[in-house]
Design a protein around this motif. Structure first.
Motif, PDB file in Angstrom:
ATOM      1  N   ALA A  62      -2.448   4.649  -3.031  1.00  0.00           N
ATOM      2  CA  ALA A  62      -3.781   4.425  -2.504  1.00  0.00           C
ATOM      3  C   ALA A  62      -4.356   5.663  -1.844  1.00  0.00           C
ATOM      4  O   ALA A  62      -5.567   5.881  -1.865  1.00  0.00           O
ATOM      5  CB  ALA A  62      -3.762   3.278  -1.486  1.00  0.00           C
ATOM      6  N   GLU A  63      -3.491   6.488  -1.241  1.00  0.00           N
ATOM      7  CA  GLU A  63      -3.953   7.665  -0.511  1.00  0.00           C
ATOM      8  C   GLU A  63      -2.921   8.790  -0.602  1.00  0.00           C
ATOM      9  O   GLU A  63      -1.744   8.539  -0.819  1.00  0.00           O
ATOM     10  CB  GLU A  63      -4.160   7.332   0.971  1.00  0.00           C
ATOM     11  CG  GLU A  63      -5.217   6.284   1.226  1.00  0.00           C
ATOM     12  CD  GLU A  63      -5.356   5.983   2.704  1.00  0.00           C
ATOM     13  OE1 GLU A  63      -5.452   6.936   3.509  1.00  0.00           O
ATOM     14  OE2 GLU A  63      -5.394   4.790   3.057  1.00  0.00           O
ATOM     15  N   ASP A  84       5.978   3.285   1.482  1.00  0.00           N
ATOM     16  CA  ASP A  84       5.539   1.901   1.318  1.00  0.00           C
ATOM     17  C   ASP A  84       5.005   1.443   2.668  1.00  0.00           C
ATOM     18  O   ASP A  84       5.775   1.235   3.610  1.00  0.00           O
ATOM     19  CB  ASP A  84       6.701   1.021   0.862  1.00  0.00           C
ATOM     20  CG  ASP A  84       6.301  -0.424   0.594  1.00  0.00           C
ATOM     21  OD1 ASP A  84       5.363  -0.930   1.257  1.00  0.00           O
ATOM     22  OD2 ASP A  84       6.935  -1.058  -0.261  1.00  0.00           O
ATOM     23  N   GLY A  85       3.683   1.304   2.765  1.00  0.00           N
ATOM     24  CA  GLY A  85       3.048   0.947   4.031  1.00  0.00           C
ATOM     25  C   GLY A  85       3.356  -0.456   4.506  1.00  0.00           C
ATOM     26  O   GLY A  85       3.369  -0.719   5.704  1.00  0.00           O
ATOM     27  N   ARG A  93       0.866  -1.174   0.000  1.00  0.00           N
ATOM     28  CA  ARG A  93       0.000   0.000   0.000  1.00  0.00           C
ATOM     29  C   ARG A  93       0.903   1.224   0.000  1.00  0.00           C
ATOM     30  O   ARG A  93       1.637   1.459   0.955  1.00  0.00           O
ATOM     31  CB  ARG A  93      -0.876  -0.017   1.239  1.00  0.00           C
ATOM     32  CG  ARG A  93      -1.780   1.158   1.346  1.00  0.00           C
ATOM     33  CD  ARG A  93      -2.653   1.036   2.562  1.00  0.00           C
ATOM     34  NE  ARG A  93      -3.427   2.247   2.704  1.00  0.00           N
ATOM     35  CZ  ARG A  93      -3.988   2.618   3.812  1.00  0.00           C
ATOM     36  NH1 ARG A  93      -3.873   1.865   4.892  1.00  0.00           N
ATOM     37  NH2 ARG A  93      -4.679   3.722   3.870  1.00  0.00           N
ATOM     38  N   PHE A  94       0.843   1.990  -1.063  1.00  0.00           N
ATOM     39  CA  PHE A  94       1.681   3.170  -1.182  1.00  0.00           C
ATOM     40  C   PHE A  94       0.883   4.411  -0.838  1.00  0.00           C
ATOM     41  O   PHE A  94      -0.261   4.573  -1.265  1.00  0.00           O
ATOM     42  CB  PHE A  94       2.266   3.274  -2.591  1.00  0.00           C
ATOM     43  CG  PHE A  94       3.136   2.105  -2.929  1.00  0.00           C
ATOM     44  CD1 PHE A  94       4.433   2.027  -2.455  1.00  0.00           C
ATOM     45  CD2 PHE A  94       2.656   1.061  -3.687  1.00  0.00           C
ATOM     46  CE1 PHE A  94       5.236   0.937  -2.730  1.00  0.00           C
ATOM     47  CE2 PHE A  94       3.445  -0.038  -3.980  1.00  0.00           C
ATOM     48  CZ  PHE A  94       4.735  -0.093  -3.497  1.00  0.00           C
ATOM     49  N   ILE A  95       1.496   5.276  -0.046  1.00  0.00           N
ATOM     50  CA  ILE A  95       0.859   6.508   0.411  1.00  0.00           C
ATOM     51  C   ILE A  95       1.766   7.671   0.032  1.00  0.00           C
ATOM     52  O   ILE A  95       2.984   7.601   0.219  1.00  0.00           O
ATOM     53  CB  ILE A  95       0.636   6.480   1.935  1.00  0.00           C
ATOM     54  CG1 ILE A  95      -0.273   5.304   2.303  1.00  0.00           C
ATOM     55  CG2 ILE A  95       0.038   7.797   2.419  1.00  0.00           C
ATOM     56  CD1 ILE A  95      -0.352   5.028   3.788  1.00  0.00           C
ATOM     57  N   LEU A  96       1.170   8.720  -0.479  1.00  0.00           N
ATOM     58  CA  LEU A  96       1.914   9.927  -0.807  1.00  0.00           C
ATOM     59  C   LEU A  96       1.730  10.907   0.343  1.00  0.00           C
ATOM     60  O   LEU A  96       0.604  11.291   0.675  1.00  0.00           O
ATOM     61  CB  LEU A  96       1.385  10.524  -2.117  1.00  0.00           C
ATOM     62  CG  LEU A  96       2.174  11.671  -2.678  1.00  0.00           C
ATOM     63  CD1 LEU A  96       3.586  11.239  -3.052  1.00  0.00           C
ATOM     64  CD2 LEU A  96       1.475  12.244  -3.885  1.00  0.00           C
TER      65      LEU A  96
END
Length: 80
Positions: A76-77, A22-23, A4-7
């Motif tokens: 993803a977010e 990288d979660g 799950r990638f988060i910016l």
């Protein structure tokens, strides 16, 4: 398991910073930054005002550079 990638984005007074997180692995994959749009600031009684459109332009530039550098990462977010 799919990562799950988060910016992550920080709109600071002098810099706008972004990091691709990288979660699953709990690591920063990459980061980018740009100067805040303070060259077009105006003084007001309560402090300083900036052009909101210029923040958006710089946000798109920073995010675009990270996504272009990592086209295989599905974000993803976005957290600000």
């Amino acid at each position: 398991m799919i990562s799950r990638f988060i910016l992550l984005v920080d709109f600071g007074a002098s810099r706008i910073k972004a990091a691709l997180w990288d979660g699953e692995k709990r690591i920063v994959i990459d980061s980018a930054e740009a100067a805040s749009p303070n060259e077009n600031k105006s003084q007001v009684a309560s402090g300083v005002e900036f052009d909101a459109e210029e923040y958006w332009v710089r946000f798109e530039k920073i995010v675009g550079s990270l996504l272009k550098a990592h086209p295989d990462k599905l974000v993803a977010e976005v957290w600000t």
